[in-house]
Design a protein around this motif. Structure first.
Motif, PDB file in Angstrom:
ATOM      1  N   ARG A 380      39.925  49.738  45.915  1.00  0.00           N
ATOM      2  CA  ARG A 380      38.311  49.867  45.932  1.00  0.00           C
ATOM      3  C   ARG A 380      37.478  51.070  45.832  1.00  0.00           C
ATOM      4  NH1 ARG A 380      35.359  45.864  45.292  1.00  0.00           N
ATOM      5  NH2 ARG A 380      36.811  44.499  46.198  1.00  0.00           N
ATOM      6  N   CYS A 381      38.398  52.169  46.278  1.00  0.00           N
ATOM      7  CA  CYS A 381      37.762  53.583  46.083  1.00  0.00           C
ATOM      8  C   CYS A 381      37.495  53.973  44.612  1.00  0.00           C
ATOM      9  CB  CYS A 381      38.412  54.609  46.880  1.00  0.00           C
ATOM     10  SG  CYS A 381      38.086  54.408  48.633  1.00  0.00           S
ATOM     11  N   ARG A 387      36.447  53.894  37.838  1.00  0.00           N
ATOM     12  CA  ARG A 387      37.701  54.294  37.252  1.00  0.00           C
ATOM     13  C   ARG A 387      38.589  52.928  37.321  1.00  0.00           C
ATOM     14  NH1 ARG A 387      39.781  59.896  39.885  1.00  0.00           N
ATOM     15  NH2 ARG A 387      41.581  59.346  38.541  1.00  0.00           N
ATOM     16  N   PRO A 388      38.188  52.014  36.482  1.00  0.00           N
ATOM     17  CA  PRO A 388      38.735  50.625  36.561  1.00  0.00           C
ATOM     18  C   PRO A 388      40.105  50.490  36.292  1.00  0.00           C
ATOM     19  CG  PRO A 388      37.328  50.863  34.671  1.00  0.00           C
ATOM     20  CD  PRO A 388      37.235  52.084  35.223  1.00  0.00           C
ATOM     21  N   TRP A 389      40.680  51.179  35.300  1.00  0.00           N
ATOM     22  CA  TRP A 389      42.132  51.422  35.033  1.00  0.00           C
ATOM     23  C   TRP A 389      43.123  51.476  36.371  1.00  0.00           C
ATOM     24  CZ3 TRP A 389      44.178  48.621  31.152  1.00  0.00           C
ATOM     25  CH2 TRP A 389      43.697  48.952  29.970  1.00  0.00           C
ATOM     26  N   GLU A 390      42.584  52.588  36.964  1.00  0.00           N
ATOM     27  CA  GLU A 390      43.237  53.048  38.376  1.00  0.00           C
ATOM     28  C   GLU A 390      43.079  51.772  39.655  1.00  0.00           C
ATOM     29  OE1 GLU A 390      41.501  54.860  36.764  1.00  0.00           O
ATOM     30  OE2 GLU A 390      42.688  56.690  36.557  1.00  0.00           O
ATOM     31  N   ALA A 421      37.940  44.955  38.690  1.00  0.00           N
ATOM     32  CA  ALA A 421      38.202  45.946  37.635  1.00  0.00           C
ATOM     33  C   ALA A 421      38.221  45.624  36.133  1.00  0.00           C
ATOM     34  CB  ALA A 421      39.740  46.702  38.013  1.00  0.00           C
ATOM     35  N   GLN A 422      39.013  44.040  36.068  1.00  0.00           N
ATOM     36  CA  GLN A 422      39.126  43.724  34.684  1.00  0.00           C
ATOM     37  C   GLN A 422      37.720  43.199  33.917  1.00  0.00           C
ATOM     38  OE1 GLN A 422      41.522  40.602  35.495  1.00  0.00           O
ATOM     39  NE2 GLN A 422      43.496  41.552  35.006  1.00  0.00           N
ATOM     40  N   VAL A 423      36.412  43.171  34.616  1.00  0.00           N
ATOM     41  CA  VAL A 423      35.240  43.088  34.198  1.00  0.00           C
ATOM     42  C   VAL A 423      34.803  44.353  33.826  1.00  0.00           C
ATOM     43  CG1 VAL A 423      33.048  42.473  34.929  1.00  0.00           C
ATOM     44  CG2 VAL A 423      34.645  40.886  35.781  1.00  0.00           C
ATOM     45  N   LYS A 424      35.043  45.495  34.414  1.00  0.00           N
ATOM     46  CA  LYS A 424      34.329  46.492  34.022  1.00  0.00           C
ATOM     47  C   LYS A 424      35.286  47.009  32.734  1.00  0.00           C
ATOM     48  CE  LYS A 424      32.427  48.608  37.982  1.00  0.00           C
ATOM     49  NZ  LYS A 424      31.982  50.072  38.588  1.00  0.00           N
TER      50      LYS A 424
END
Length: 559
Positions: A380-381, A387-390, A421-424
């Motif tokens: 979440r952080c 940083r969507p990959w992490e 994260a996948q949306v980003k």
């Protein structure tokens, strides 16, 4: 439907109930009452809805309506535990501690849960605090229990009758039988309440006995006078027996935790600071695990400060806990301190520092459930830091641990994190797949709010897929158009080249025609002249023409 028109009740009973519960949690009690009232118009007399509205009235201070609703919920079923608990809470708030205690005991007999146990404890504390001297104790006769007190007084009077007068009374023999008959009648009439009646009769027999009853349990906190006496006792004899010290510590920690759970963060913090000051005065002979206890108290103070919004002070308290844990090599305390420090950093928006703190905690996590929470918070952080990959990586780790633990709620949270994260990352197809998994899990745990949020996120992800398709089609169209333009340009160039070559061929043909004309003219002239002169001249002309043709051929090759 006297209060509401039919057109105002456009939704269903479960919808109004869910809306009321949400408003109650948000602290909007007046609006929650309105929602529960609409629900009761659709399903009259629903006991769960009555208890829910009673809670709202209690929060608003409308004790009369709160008691009225909870009594209505118990009308058809006196063993309804939620109603019993709410009635006890209402009576406690009204100041009727003795009657509240009765209902807490009744509920605890039906279902020995923590809420009833805590209620019994706080009611006993309140009664003990309200007791001055033994002569001031006097139970009142109220409500339906007036009949029981009357009967108890008549029985008390019968017991005080001298035994020597019994033989003089001709009706003495019939009294025990009538008493037994009346007792049987009372038992049949009261049913489950008969136990409460016997309980109260014992209290009514003697005032001193009642006083001893209320004093038989020691309170968690005492009156001001008792506190002063206890403080004096501590000054006189600081070295207590280990059992007494351990009992005091355990009781204090329970009270600190209870105050924080009830929402009294300030009271919890004050109690923890008071105990901390006292423990620091003891030596290790009295408290062998003094260092661990000090760290625990600093942690309790820090948690209370977080709830109060004092983040700088909370960070300082949890760092003291971490310092003690590192100094004395306490891995559990170190894990706890790192956990709390990370929470403080995340609350104030310092996500990178929160990540570094929680990553230090990862080797100390023991259970899959703890790792699930930890990976989720780190992910979440990372998502907050864009940083969507992490974020996706840690979300997938959290999802794996949640599946290993079999916790559906954390599987839901982890799936949502991965999908966001996948949306980003604009991987909309994978995001839709994870959102659909999350939606199924939200339905399993009956989380309506999560279902609505996930449905909205699914719509956004599907829109992203549509926009991506449109942009790809537009790019393909532009590419095709560019290729066609290039082909068209190539055709034009080729056509121009052919045209130029055609013009050149025509000019060559025209030159050859001119030469033929000259040749014919020369022949005519030769015919007019003499044969000899004609032959000489023709030979000269032929030589000239051959030289001209050679020169033209060389020029053509050079070109």
């Amino acid at each position: 439907m006297s209060d509401f028109e039919a057109e105002d009740l456009r939704s269903t009973f479960p919808s109004y109930m869910a809306e009321g519960e949400r408003l109650y949690l948000c602290g909007e009690y007046q609006k929650a009452v309105l929602s529960f009232t609409k629900a009761l118009h659709l399903q009259v007399g629903d006991r769960n809805c009555l208890v829910a509205r009673s809670k709202c009235y209690l929060k608003m201070g409308d004790l009369e309506n709160s008691l009225k609703d909870v009594e209505a919920s118990l009308k058809n079923d006196q063993t309804f535990c939620k109603g019993i608990l709410q009635k006890a809470e209402t009576l406690y708030t009204m100041g009727d501690f003795e009657f509240a205690l009765v209902y807490y005991h009744r509920g605890y007999k039906l279902r020995p849960e923590r809420e009833f146990k805590v209620g019994i404890q706080k009611a006993q504390e309140a009664i003990n605090n309200s007791v001055g001297s033994p002569s001031s104790i006097k139970l009142e006769n109220k409500g339906d229990l007036f009949f029981l007190s009357k009967q108890a007084e008549s029985m008390k009077a019968q017991q005080k009758t001298p035994t020597r007068q019994l033989w003089k009374d001709t009706k003495a023999e019939s009294k025990p039988k009538s008493t037994m008959k009346s007792e049987k009648t009372v038992r049949q009439l009261l049913g489950e309440l008969y136990v409460d009646k016997e309980y109260l009769e014992k209290l009514l027999k003697d005032e001193d006995t009642r006083t001893d009853f209320w004093r038989q349990q020691k309170p968690i906190y005492a009156r001001e006078r008792d506190r002063k006496l206890l403080q004096g006792k501590w000054v006189r004899d600081r070295k207590r027996r280990p059992s007494e010290t351990a009992r005091y510590i355990l009781k204090s920690l329970e009270e600190i935790d209870m105050l924080l759970t009830r929402g009294s963060a300030e009271g919890s913090c004050q109690k923890a600071e008071k105990v901390l000051k006292k423990v620091m005065e003891w030596d290790k002979e009295e408290v062998p695990n003094k260092d661990e206890l000090l760290g625990n108290l600093h942690s309790c103070i820090g948690n209370a400060q977080i709830e109060m919004g004092h983040m700088a002070a909370a960070l300082q308290s949890h760092r003291k806990d971490l310092e003690i844990a590192r100094k004395y090599d306490l891995p559990d305390a170190k894990s706890r301190a790192l956990d709390n420090i990370g929470r403080v950093f995340a609350r104030v928006g310092k996500f990178q520092q929160a990540i570094e703190t929680w990553e230090e905690k990862i080797p100390l996590a023991k259970t899959s459930l703890e790792k699930t929470w930890l990976f989720h918070e780190i992910g979440r952080c990372y998502l907050e830091l864009n940083r969507p990959w992490e974020a996706q990586e840690y979300g997938e780790k959290s999802q794996a641990c949640a599946e290993e633990e079999g916790d559906v709620e954390w599987q839901l949270n982890a799936s949502v994190l991965v999908a966001q994260a996948q949306v980003k990352l604009k991987d909309y197809e994978s995001a839709v797949s994870n959102f659909e998994k999350a939606l199924e899990r939200a339905k399993l745990v009956h989380n309506n709010e999560a279902q609505n949020a996930i449905i909205s996120a699914l719509d956004d992800a599907n829109k992203g897929i549509i926009e991506e398709l449109r942009s790809s089609r537009n790019s393909e169209r532009v590419k095709d158009k560019k290729e066609k333009d290039e082909m068209f340009n190539d055709l034009n160039v080729e056509k121009n080249e052919k045209k130029e070559n055609g013009d050149k061929t025509d000019s060559e043909r025209g030159g050859r025609d001119v030469k033929k004309i000259k040749k014919i003219t020369a022949q005519i002239e030769d015919e007019n002249l003499g044969r000899e002169g004609q032959g000489v001249k023709r030979m000269e002309n032929e030589d000239v023409e051959e030289e001209e043709e050679k020169e033209e051929t060389e020029v053509d090759h050079a070109q």
